[in-house]
Scaffold this active site. Structure first.
Site, mmCIF file in Angstrom:
data_model
loop_
_atom_site.group_PDB
_atom_site.id
_atom_site.type_symbol
_atom_site.label_atom_id
_atom_site.label_comp_id
_atom_site.label_asym_id
_atom_site.label_seq_id
_atom_site.Cartn_x
_atom_site.Cartn_y
_atom_site.Cartn_z
ATOM 1 N N CYS A 175 34.332 34.769 37.197
ATOM 2 C CA CYS A 175 35.420 34.225 37.452
ATOM 3 C C CYS A 175 36.787 34.761 37.023
ATOM 4 O O CYS A 175 37.895 34.635 37.105
ATOM 5 C CB CYS A 175 35.551 32.660 36.830
ATOM 6 S SG CYS A 175 35.217 32.718 35.028
ATOM 7 N N CYS A 193 33.033 24.966 38.707
ATOM 8 C CA CYS A 193 33.516 23.881 39.156
ATOM 9 C C CYS A 193 32.675 23.361 40.505
ATOM 10 O O CYS A 193 32.041 24.059 41.063
ATOM 11 C CB CYS A 193 35.083 24.482 39.796
ATOM 12 S SG CYS A 193 36.190 24.982 38.517
ATOM 13 N N CYS A 219 42.321 31.141 42.706
ATOM 14 C CA CYS A 219 42.219 29.758 42.053
ATOM 15 C C CYS A 219 41.651 30.132 40.703
ATOM 16 O O CYS A 219 42.087 29.161 39.634
ATOM 17 C CB CYS A 219 41.183 29.139 43.072
ATOM 18 S SG CYS A 219 40.878 27.216 42.564
ATOM 19 N N CYS A 220 40.677 30.926 40.354
ATOM 20 C CA CYS A 220 40.207 31.047 39.095
ATOM 21 C C CYS A 220 41.303 31.840 38.045
ATOM 22 O O CYS A 220 41.393 31.269 36.937
ATOM 23 C CB CYS A 220 38.978 32.006 38.994
ATOM 24 S SG CYS A 220 37.455 31.522 39.891
ATOM 25 N N CYS A 257 32.600 25.370 44.206
ATOM 26 C CA CYS A 257 32.260 26.764 44.232
ATOM 27 C C CYS A 257 30.860 26.918 43.360
ATOM 28 O O CYS A 257 30.264 28.015 43.087
ATOM 29 C CB CYS A 257 32.998 27.664 43.162
ATOM 30 S SG CYS A 257 34.876 27.305 44.110
#
Length: 238
Positions: free
Chosen positions: A234, A208, A125-126, A211
């Site tokens: 990240c 975010c 995702c990062c 997280c």
């Protein structure tokens, strides 16, 4: 992508002008050097708009009022983060703030990788929402500025003013390496700078919302990121 040779990096590192006796602990000297060395189209500040970022934005505005700032807009930030960006735009209207989005929308990411990717595979995702967008933003840059501080975590304790960035093939300039958390807040209060209100609710580091969690007073400033996970970065500062 612009690549800085080892020879050039070593030469810059050896001759870098550092003045740690001033109130900015060398930060203003670093920034003055950076913006006098690199043309406006070759340097950018990748800002998180957290507490350190607010200090850096204030210092950058003194050195280069029209500096290029990029914010990695993952579409998963807290409303408070977007609020402080708008306040910074009002405070420093000449700064060129770019809201850099990922190529995939959240719906498209869900369609390709399934729901809640940040929970199942936060590294992916990062990568999609932060690393790739920053790679794009830095593709034609020679240097970028970051708000890393040595005190933040063990993984950042060896950060230098100038760092050879193998991931993005350029130089990463970190003016605040000698600042403490208390000094960051002293500067914010002294100059009445806007800041993310979540900092007053136990969030020293804000990313975010899926997280990021508040931390206890004895936790380091990165402890609330990817809670209950071994992940601490990240991917921008590997």
């Amino acid at each position: 992508m612009t690549y800085v040779s080892y020879e050039e990096w070593n030469q810059i590192s050896d001759t870098f002008p550092v003045n740690e006796s001033d109130e900015s602990k060398g930060a203003l000297s670093v920034l003055e050097w950076a913006y006098s060395t690199y043309t406006a189209d070759k340097i950018v500040y990748a800002s998180s708009f957290g507490a350190e970022a607010i200090v850096l934005l204030d210092l950058i505005a003194r050195v280069n009022p029209s500096a290029h700032i990029v914010f990695l807009d993952t579409a998963l930030h807290f409303p408070e983060t977007y609020d402080v960006i708008e306040k910074i735009k009002e405070r420093f209207p000449s700064l060129q703030i770019e809201m850099k989005k990922a190529a995939l929308t959240l719906d498209e990411q869900r369609g390709e990788h399934g729901p809640a990717l940040w929970k199942r595979d936060p590294n992916m995702c990062c990568h999609i929402r932060k690393v790739v967008p920053l790679q794009e933003a830095l593709s034609d840059k020679t240097a970028w500025i970051s708000g890393l501080r040595r005190e933040q975590s063990p993984t950042r304790a060896a950060t230098q003013f100038i760092n050879k960035d193998e991931k993005f093939k350029n130089l990463k300039i970190c003016p605040l390496i000698h600042w403490t958390w208390d000094e960051v807040w002293e500067h914010i209060k002294k100059h009445d700078l806007p800041f993310n209100k979540l900092h007053s609710q136990g969030y020293p580091s804000i990313g975010c919302f899926p997280c990021t969690s508040p931390v206890s007073e004895d936790g380091d400033s990165r402890a609330g990121r990817w809670n209950n996970s071994t992940k601490t970065e990240c991917g921008l500062h590997a």
